[in-house]
Design an enzyme around this catalytic site. Sequence first.
Site, short mmCIF file in Angstrom:
data_model
loop_
_atom_site.label_atom_id
_atom_site.label_comp_id
_atom_site.label_asym_id
_atom_site.label_seq_id
_atom_site.Cartn_x
_atom_site.Cartn_y
_atom_site.Cartn_z
N TYR A 189 61.81 22.43 17.94
CA TYR A 189 61.83 21.28 18.84
C TYR A 189 60.63 21.31 19.79
O TYR A 189 60.27 22.36 20.33
CB TYR A 189 63.11 21.28 19.68
CG TYR A 189 64.35 20.86 18.93
CD1 TYR A 189 64.46 19.58 18.40
CD2 TYR A 189 65.42 21.73 18.78
CE1 TYR A 189 65.60 19.18 17.73
CE2 TYR A 189 66.57 21.34 18.11
CZ TYR A 189 66.66 20.06 17.59
OH TYR A 189 67.79 19.67 16.92
N LYS A 243 85.99 41.50 35.44
CA LYS A 243 86.07 40.03 35.48
C LYS A 243 85.23 39.44 34.35
O LYS A 243 84.47 40.13 33.68
CB LYS A 243 85.58 39.52 36.84
CG LYS A 243 84.13 39.88 37.16
CD LYS A 243 83.74 39.44 38.55
CE LYS A 243 82.29 39.83 38.85
NZ LYS A 243 81.85 39.36 40.17
#
Length: 378
Positions: free
Chosen positions: A266, A48
């Site tokens: 940042y 999956k």
Amino acid sequence: MTKGADRPNGTCGGETGGILTIDLDALAANWRLLRNRMEGNPCAAVVKANGYGVGVVPVARRLAAEGCETFFVAHIEEGVTLRQALPGPEIFVLNGLSPGSAPSYRAHQLAPCLNDIGQVRAWLDHCADAGPTAAALHVDTGMTRLGLDPHDLETIDLDGLRALPDLIVMSHLACADEPDHPLNERQRGAFEDLRMAFPAARASLANSSGLFIGDGYRFDLGRPGVALYGGNPTPTRGHNPMRPVVRLQARVLQVREIQDNCSIGYGATADAFPGTRIATLAAGYADGYLRAISNRGTVYVDGHACPVVGRVSMDLLTIDVTKAAADGIAITPGTLVDLINKDHTVDDVAADADTIGYEVLTSLGNRFHRQYVGGSGE
């Protein structure tokens, strides 16, 4: 055989931010190890989420070539994609039968995992009209997620289910990565009880970690997922018995020698001082290198550990290469830096991010150049 453009180990072209290498030989070796733990019974493969992020088609084709005959996906769309690549094997859809989807299952030769009373009744009605078709009956034994409550078995057509060809009775372990957790044995006992109602069906309980708990958990069909891709199924034991499948390398964009005291990235969460050498890499959280690794992670330049400094941003991350440069390692624009490799695995990166290897694998983005080595995924 290598699929995709070859690159030298030190540099790569500028068309992508880096290279994601998937070792299909390692994948196959992991499946064989897990199959051998089934001691003669078959071992399926869970593919999956696009084969846990590494590519469902090449993964499934290689495993089918090794002898894997049963695959599990999450959504019917994933099953359709897989069926187009592999006409032969069984494909079961874990999320089950959504309303109106029964004709698609039949058209693409897919089998639903029936997770509630309504799905059971809808599938049996479909089979009454179109003929019996394979399915899996998923009964919850302690996960409290998908699956019928064991009491639901009193209200459904057991004879109709028993008549389905190639029926699988399955459940899912909640704490298999903690082998001493008492819920494991409670689930095993509950599963033993429920399978008695379906003596001719194949029984499937063990996921990756479940294959390592003990003989009583393996039943008729193994159902591993993350261990196929190199994730550690025995984290409490330390040693990982699986071979690493993924190598992730990012390209250096710029190297700066700091001249004055300054901050990095940042939020100014890291400081740099004169003489520090900072390299900026073409990878960020948009590529699956998680923001939680900010100021915590480690990457490798030619085998030398270099810390991640500052925040991981969307497209970029910064590392301190001062010591590696002092040791004579050449670091220039184009140099490839290992974010994931055999010495710093998916599970190690996950630990840096305070998460699990599943999230790291399935987050890997599509901007890297992908190449498949060590065998054919054709």
